[in-house]
Design an enzyme around this catalytic site. Structure first.
Site, PDB file in Angstrom:
ATOM      1  N   PHE A  71       0.858  -1.180   0.000  1.00  0.00           N
ATOM      2  CA  PHE A  71       0.000   0.000   0.000  1.00  0.00           C
ATOM      3  C   PHE A  71       0.894   1.229   0.000  1.00  0.00           C
ATOM      4  CE2 PHE A  71      -2.304   3.555   1.784  1.00  0.00           C
ATOM      5  CZ  PHE A  71      -3.439   3.547   0.992  1.00  0.00           C
TER       6      PHE A  71
ATOM      7  N   ASP B  73       9.550   2.993   1.754  1.00  0.00           N
ATOM      8  CA  ASP B  73       8.351   3.766   2.050  1.00  0.00           C
ATOM      9  C   ASP B  73       8.069   3.652   3.543  1.00  0.00           C
ATOM     10  OD1 ASP B  73       5.804   4.740   2.504  1.00  0.00           O
ATOM     11  OD2 ASP B  73       4.928   3.868   0.703  1.00  0.00           O
TER      12      ASP B  73
ATOM     13  N   LYS C  27       2.629  11.450   6.705  1.00  0.00           N
ATOM     14  CA  LYS C  27       1.770  11.253   7.871  1.00  0.00           C
ATOM     15  C   LYS C  27       2.279  11.999   9.100  1.00  0.00           C
ATOM     16  CE  LYS C  27      -0.483   7.032   6.281  1.00  0.00           C
ATOM     17  NZ  LYS C  27      -1.716   7.700   5.842  1.00  0.00           N
TER      18      LYS C  27
END
Length: 408
Positions: free
Chosen positions: A147, A232, A261
């Site tokens: 993801f 990531d 984030k």
């Protein structure tokens, strides 16, 4: 006449969304109005312990005073210039973020998906300019069940059909191999490979932690094959796993690091591509950009986030409280929990399917004052703010035990 939001009930507000808001989410039926630390409060005044923390965007809790102060101070001075001009906050942000990660250069962006897209562009440019891959032939190897976001290019290499179906044609140039499989990765990498892009821990897949040595193997393979290692760490980074970065559990330094984030402290969207100088140096003026990327408000908040991490306090908390989380989940194994994977304050918990789906368990926990979110099937994820206390963690695990017992 529409009632003011503060005078409307949760049910009123949920109904009001239905005709006007795109249905691209299926949120739990709770309407949050206020928050502080690890706790949120709905419009009726009910309090909930937040065990999701905005998918790790709220690593430092809701409204951390140092981050709120940084935002307030900057709001009184300057919020946006665009990158057409310099601003007085960006240099310090880039310098300290590079130092924190052990890399050289920073490309500031806004969202996590933008960071991934930007990392892909940088890797392809490096492949053409430095590695000598023929124009238009660069490939990037990714892992199944990944993801990395939901833009068109990113869903092109997703294996989640919910994310892909109906959104083609897809962007070419990606090869998908099983996660945690070095042999498959070795076979997929060739002279056209610009980079290997992986999550050090696969969050959306259910907090999937690879075998010890996998990240080291990826690092060794990419060096040997002459391609880049892109990590990531948008969900796994910035203290979540008990280290500043999840790759640090194997003392690995990637060529390119993707952050987002928690970098915005739960206040503004902030993301970044951080890379070695010889990689990031391939970009020239006009080849990539963002109106809001690196804006003064984002840089001020991002610098304050880096400041919190520079102390090491939050990494230590995640490491120490992670033991409390693991012990509590271990006690539930066989008592409604069929398995779990945890690192730091991050866990994927597999509930016995006979007791309900992950969504159903999440709804039951919500009714008991605990907010979590499901991933797939009967798996829920736990990712509380790093400001949570040991007592709060134990209370949440006790509530999970109660809910599972009632379901049985």
């Amino acid at each position: 006449m529409t009632a003011p939001a503060h005078a409307r009930t949760s049910a009123d507000l949920i109904r009001a969304e239905e005709p006007v808001l795109a249905h691209n989410y299926h949120p739990l039926p709770v309407v949050v109005a206020r928050a502080e630390g690890a706790w949120v409060e709905d419009v009726e005044g009910r309090r909930y312990l937040d065990m999701l923390a905005g998918y790790s965007a709220l690593n430092f809790g809701h409204r951390h005073p140092a981050l709120i102060q940084a935002a307030h101070d900057q709001l009184d001075r300057l919020t946006l210039t665009s990158r057409a001009f310099h601003n007085d906050r960006l240099a310090e942000f880039a310098e300290r973020l590079a130092a924190l990660t052990g890399l050289d250069m920073v490309l500031p962006m806004n969202t996590g998906a933008e960071a991934v897209e930007s990392g892909i562009k940088v890797a392809r440019k490096w492949a053409y300019d430095v590695k000598g891959v023929p124009e238009g032939q660069a490939t990037i190897v990714v892992a199944a069940d990944n993801f990395h976001g939901r833009t068109t290019t990113i869903v092109s290499f997703s294996t989640d059909e919910t994310a892909r179906a109906g959104f083609g044609p897809f962007t070419p140039g990606f090869r998908i191999v099983p996660y945690n499989d070095l042999a498959a990765l070795e076979e997929a990498v060739d002279e056209t490979t610009a980079a290997v892009l992986i999550e050090p821990i696969q969050g959306e897949a259910g907090v999937i932690i690879p075998d010890e040595g996998y990240l080291t193997g990826v690092r060794e393979l990419t060096r040997r094959k002459g391609c880049l290692f892109i990590a990531d760490e948008i969900q796994s980074g910035l203290g979540r796993t008990g280290r500043t970065l999840a790759v640090e559990h194997e003392s690995v330094v990637p060529d390119v690091l993707l952050l987002g984030k928690a970098l915005g402290g739960g206040i503004v969207p902030v993301s970044a591509v951080v890379a070695r100088r010889e990689v990031m140096g391939v970009l020239g003026p006009g080849e990539h950009g963002s109106t809001f990327g690196g804006n003064p408000l984002a840089a001020a908040v991002g610098t304050a986030v880096v400041g919190l991490l520079e102390t090491g306090e939050f990494q230590r908390r995640a490491d120490e409280l992670g033991l409390v989380l693991r012990e509590g989940l271990e006690a539930l194994r066989g008592h409604g929990v069929s398995g779990f994977r945890a690192r730091g304050l991050w866990a994927g918990v597999d509930v016995d399917p006979a007791l309900g789906t992950g969504r159903e368990i999440s709804e039951r926990l919500m009714r008991e004052g605990i907010l979590v979110k499901d991933t797939h099937g009967s798996t829920i994820r736990l990712a509380p703010p790093l400001t949570v206390t040991a007592d709060e963690l134990r209370s949440a695990l006790g509530t999970l035990e109660k809910v599972l017992g009632q379901a049985g």
